[in-house]
Design a protein around this motif. Structure first.
Motif, mmCIF file in Angstrom:
data_model
loop_
_atom_site.group_PDB
_atom_site.id
_atom_site.type_symbol
_atom_site.label_atom_id
_atom_site.label_comp_id
_atom_site.label_asym_id
_atom_site.label_seq_id
_atom_site.Cartn_x
_atom_site.Cartn_y
_atom_site.Cartn_z
ATOM 1 N N PHE A 15 1.156 14.414 86.759
ATOM 2 C CA PHE A 15 0.536 13.879 87.918
ATOM 3 C C PHE A 15 -0.207 12.698 87.260
ATOM 4 C CE2 PHE A 15 1.457 17.456 90.621
ATOM 5 C CZ PHE A 15 1.888 16.947 91.984
ATOM 6 N N SER A 16 -1.054 12.806 86.454
ATOM 7 C CA SER A 16 -1.997 11.898 85.847
ATOM 8 C C SER A 16 -1.223 10.871 84.919
ATOM 9 C CB SER A 16 -3.100 12.477 85.163
ATOM 10 O OG SER A 16 -2.679 13.142 83.907
ATOM 11 N N GLU A 17 -0.444 10.920 84.063
ATOM 12 C CA GLU A 17 0.416 10.150 83.121
ATOM 13 C C GLU A 17 1.564 9.552 83.845
ATOM 14 O OE1 GLU A 17 0.929 12.229 79.456
ATOM 15 O OE2 GLU A 17 -1.131 12.849 79.388
ATOM 16 N N VAL A 40 6.541 9.739 96.166
ATOM 17 C CA VAL A 40 5.849 10.301 94.911
ATOM 18 C C VAL A 40 6.750 11.559 94.718
ATOM 19 C CG1 VAL A 40 3.934 11.180 93.833
ATOM 20 C CG2 VAL A 40 3.653 8.875 95.227
ATOM 21 N N PHE A 41 6.922 12.301 95.956
ATOM 22 C CA PHE A 41 7.640 13.547 95.619
ATOM 23 C C PHE A 41 9.047 13.720 94.981
ATOM 24 C CE2 PHE A 41 10.153 17.289 97.585
ATOM 25 C CZ PHE A 41 9.256 18.344 97.081
ATOM 26 N N LEU A 45 9.761 15.381 91.438
ATOM 27 C CA LEU A 45 10.938 16.430 91.243
ATOM 28 C C LEU A 45 11.622 15.740 89.991
ATOM 29 C CD1 LEU A 45 12.389 16.786 94.770
ATOM 30 C CD2 LEU A 45 11.115 18.290 93.446
ATOM 31 N N LEU A 46 12.037 14.707 89.960
ATOM 32 C CA LEU A 46 12.499 13.956 88.639
ATOM 33 C C LEU A 46 11.653 14.665 87.538
ATOM 34 C CD1 LEU A 46 13.798 10.753 89.930
ATOM 35 C CD2 LEU A 46 15.321 12.732 89.591
ATOM 36 N N ALA A 47 10.332 14.093 87.279
ATOM 37 C CA ALA A 47 9.658 14.310 86.258
ATOM 38 C C ALA A 47 9.561 15.829 85.924
ATOM 39 C CB ALA A 47 8.238 13.905 86.487
ATOM 40 N N LEU A 48 9.697 16.778 86.865
ATOM 41 C CA LEU A 48 9.751 18.177 86.571
ATOM 42 C C LEU A 48 10.911 18.504 85.995
ATOM 43 C CD1 LEU A 48 8.150 19.500 89.832
ATOM 44 C CD2 LEU A 48 6.781 19.558 87.772
#
Length: 94
Positions: A15-17, A40-41, A45-48
């Motif tokens: 979330f922060s970076e 953002v969602f 999802l992609l980041a997770l």
């Protein structure tokens, strides 16, 4: 429960970076408080998927599982391929 805390910490870092969103505490409702929207969602999802080396099937997405950092950590930990590796220098072990 160190493993759960490690997953939560990694999600907070996403979330922060990566998303440039500061989440004040793990149980805050991300949608109701306007911290994330649909764009953002998708980035979340992609980041997770990248961070936890997993695929999140669209047909398995329940928005309630993504309402807070704590719920996201529970979701990640409950997947078929849970995160077994513990952080080494801020990243998962190979």
């Amino acid at each position: 429960m160190e493993r759960g805390a490690g997953v939560q910490r990694r999600i907070q870092e996403i979330f922060s970076e990566r998303l440039q969103v500061e989440v004040p505490y793990p149980d805050i409702d991300l949608f109701e408080n306007g911290l994330i929207d649909s764009l953002v969602f998708v980035d979340l999802l992609l980041a997770l998927e990248e961070e936890f080396s997993m695929e999140i099937a669209l047909d398995r997405i329940n928005l309630d599982d993504f309402r807070s950092v704590a719920k996201i950590a529970d979701f990640i930990s409950s997947q078929d391929n849970p995160v077994e590796e513990i952080l080494i220098g801020g990243h998962s072990a190979p």
